[in-house]
Design an enzyme around this catalytic site. Sequence first.
Site, PDB file in Angstrom:
ATOM      1  N   ASN A 103      -7.889   1.646   9.171  1.00 15.11           N
ATOM      2  CA  ASN A 103      -6.620   1.884   9.859  1.00 15.11           C
ATOM      3  C   ASN A 103      -6.880   1.861  11.359  1.00 15.11           C
ATOM      4  O   ASN A 103      -7.762   2.575  11.842  1.00 15.11           O
ATOM      5  CB  ASN A 103      -6.036   3.241   9.479  1.00 15.11           C
ATOM      6  CG  ASN A 103      -5.752   3.385   7.995  1.00 15.11           C
ATOM      7  OD1 ASN A 103      -5.755   2.409   7.252  1.00 15.11           O
ATOM      8  ND2 ASN A 103      -5.500   4.608   7.556  1.00 15.11           N
TER       9      ASN A 103
ATOM     10  N   GLN B 229      -7.826   8.451   5.712  1.00 16.56           N
ATOM     11  CA  GLN B 229      -8.258   9.016   6.987  1.00 16.56           C
ATOM     12  C   GLN B 229      -8.897  10.401   6.861  1.00 16.56           C
ATOM     13  O   GLN B 229      -8.349  11.398   7.348  1.00 16.56           O
ATOM     14  CB  GLN B 229      -7.093   9.039   7.984  1.00 16.56           C
ATOM     15  CG  GLN B 229      -6.632   7.666   8.382  1.00 16.56           C
ATOM     16  CD  GLN B 229      -5.647   7.649   9.551  1.00 16.56           C
ATOM     17  OE1 GLN B 229      -5.010   6.626   9.782  1.00 16.56           O
ATOM     18  NE2 GLN B 229      -5.500   8.724  10.282  1.00 16.56           N
TER      19      GLN B 229
ATOM     20  N   SER C 139      -9.043  12.406  10.037  1.00 19.73           N
ATOM     21  CA  SER C 139      -7.846  13.162  10.443  1.00 19.73           C
ATOM     22  C   SER C 139      -7.735  14.468   9.674  1.00 19.73           C
ATOM     23  O   SER C 139      -7.342  15.503  10.239  1.00 19.73           O
ATOM     24  CB  SER C 139      -6.589  12.314  10.220  1.00 19.73           C
ATOM     25  OG  SER C 139      -6.627  11.138  10.986  1.00 19.73           O
TER      26      SER C 139
ATOM     27  N   ARG D  71       0.844  -1.186   0.000  1.00 19.28           N
ATOM     28  CA  ARG D  71       0.000   0.000   0.000  1.00 19.28           C
ATOM     29  C   ARG D  71       0.885   1.243   0.000  1.00 19.28           C
ATOM     30  O   ARG D  71       1.690   1.449   0.925  1.00 19.28           O
ATOM     31  CB  ARG D  71      -0.906   0.017   1.240  1.00 19.28           C
ATOM     32  CG  ARG D  71      -1.823   1.223   1.214  1.00 19.28           C
ATOM     33  CD  ARG D  71      -2.586   1.445   2.495  1.00 19.28           C
ATOM     34  NE  ARG D  71      -3.303   2.706   2.377  1.00 19.28           N
ATOM     35  CZ  ARG D  71      -3.689   3.454   3.395  1.00 19.28           C
ATOM     36  NH1 ARG D  71      -3.456   3.071   4.639  1.00 19.28           N
ATOM     37  NH2 ARG D  71      -4.317   4.590   3.180  1.00 19.28           N
TER      38      ARG D  71
ATOM     39  N   GLU E  71      -3.831  -0.217   7.852  1.00 19.00           N
ATOM     40  CA  GLU E  71      -2.706   0.248   8.676  1.00 19.00           C
ATOM     41  C   GLU E  71      -2.838  -0.373  10.057  1.00 19.00           C
ATOM     42  O   GLU E  71      -3.934  -0.410  10.631  1.00 19.00           O
ATOM     43  CB  GLU E  71      -2.690   1.776   8.838  1.00 19.00           C
ATOM     44  CG  GLU E  71      -2.232   2.550   7.630  1.00 19.00           C
ATOM     45  CD  GLU E  71      -2.165   4.063   7.916  1.00 19.00           C
ATOM     46  OE1 GLU E  71      -2.022   4.452   9.100  1.00 19.00           O
ATOM     47  OE2 GLU E  71      -2.262   4.844   6.955  1.00 19.00           O
TER      48      GLU E  71
ATOM     49  N   TYR F 146      -5.072   1.351  15.472  1.00 18.48           N
ATOM     50  CA  TYR F 146      -3.872   1.283  16.304  1.00 18.48           C
ATOM     51  C   TYR F 146      -4.149   0.961  17.772  1.00 18.48           C
ATOM     52  O   TYR F 146      -3.372   0.271  18.407  1.00 18.48           O
ATOM     53  CB  TYR F 146      -3.099   2.608  16.213  1.00 18.48           C
ATOM     54  CG  TYR F 146      -2.518   2.876  14.855  1.00 18.48           C
ATOM     55  CD1 TYR F 146      -1.258   2.405  14.506  1.00 18.48           C
ATOM     56  CD2 TYR F 146      -3.241   3.579  13.896  1.00 18.48           C
ATOM     57  CE1 TYR F 146      -0.723   2.632  13.248  1.00 18.48           C
ATOM     58  CE2 TYR F 146      -2.716   3.811  12.631  1.00 18.48           C
ATOM     59  CZ  TYR F 146      -1.456   3.338  12.309  1.00 18.48           C
ATOM     60  OH  TYR F 146      -0.927   3.556  11.056  1.00 18.48           O
TER      61      TYR F 146
END
Length: 508
Positions: free
Chosen positions: A305, A163, A166, A73, A373, A307
């Site tokens: 994505n 995103q 964001s 990616r 991600e 985390y």
Amino acid sequence: MFPQDFSWGVSSSAYQIEGGWNADGKGPSIWDVYTHTPGTMPADANGDVACDSYNRLDEDLYMLRALRVKSYRFSLSWSRIFPDGTRSSLNQKGVDYYNRLINGLLANKITPMVTIYHWDLPQALQDRGGWENVDMIDIFNDYCDFCFAAFGDRVKLWMTINQPHSIAWLGYGLGTIPPSIKNPGISPYIVAHNLIKAHAKAYHTYDDKYRTSQGGLVSIALNADWIEPKDANVPRDVESADRALQFQLGWFAHPIFKNGDYPDAMKWQISAKSELQDLSESRLPSFTEEEKNYIKGTADMFCINHYTTKVVTFATGKLSPYSYDDDRDVLETEEPDSPTTAYAGQRAVAWGLRRLLNWIKEEYGNPQIYVTENGVPSPFPITIEDTDRIFYYKSYIDEALKAQNLDGVNVKGYMATSLMDSFEWMNGYNFLFGLHHVDFNNPNRPRTPKRSAHYYCQVVKDNGFLTVGHLQLHKLVGLRAPCGSSSISTDCLAKIRSASSVESVSNL
């Protein structure tokens, strides 16, 4: 193990790795302009050279081949292709670079997974108002149209925007990333509205002009933490957790994957707040019925994505000044029982990924999901012996495997973040996510595989985990079950950190 067609990959983005900020006719992006302003970045860091991938393509391809990944990616630099953001400024040398990259990947049997826009807006377009300007919808569509035409004969997996949450909140609300606009109660909603419509228009352009001949898939890369209620036995906490997810992920996913409109929780909250603020209409823009029908269903896969996990409880947000954050009416804290990472507030909470994947399955009708991600940073100075990262990958991938095999979630791929150490946005080079170390003090930017690279390569080779080592790790770690409450033991972390080889970590 995962299904045989599971797509293992790694991720990157143009501004973080390419360098060549003004090479061969490239125009300036908002990140070029921002990082060149003295005092804005730690140690005046910038992406002028970064990993120098613009000049070291063969080295990047070698790393990818050595990892045995099936997909890569990466993103296209808008201002490398269109220096002023529009087709009239076409820079053929930029197009040539991406053709070499795409052809190199295919020659090594690696599938290109392309993000068309990953935050690096051409400065010329920001000078025209950026994403607050409704004209950006057509401008972005023309850029996407060109990319589909130029690369779509070989690229079959597209993400329009990375995103958008964001971009809207950090870029136009808090102002903590370029273009650094601080208007937290108005601009994020306008920007998100334009981003959603821009994505939908690009999707329809692909549908109308290219899908029949090219046969690719188009989506958008959304981001979300898992949001856990502070007390699952308190209905208000459960409701607050769902509302927080709707404000973060549902803001974009609900229009695209459900009914073309914002989640009811958002519409009700912001309308009620706006009324209390004596405004004549909601600060959240509305879609027409025609727009809802146009936006609904404009994604062929769900790209997420992820985390970390946060814990929320109800809290009444302030009415003044206007703010997206206060519109949510939640108090957000860290998940207290999981290991800390180099990033403050970003704990390694592996079980949250399984819950998020299940939530996406239930909320959006069991779509095909790509984890586009997932990774963990190390602080500077960087060590090659990154056993904490190995543990992070092992535990998070294991939760994705549970979601796939035990819960029936349609997980199609996993992209580890990231291929190599790179410019980490507002942190400069202080926190690095790479599977490979890059020596940024050496003009040749040599790349060295970390222990995590060897480990991830083995995971790819095994298409998951070897059964014996997998079970032994579970016994040792006591990984948190979906509805459990145990946390990763300090003893386990100590044993993993003291492991003498990747193989010994795999077989704990």
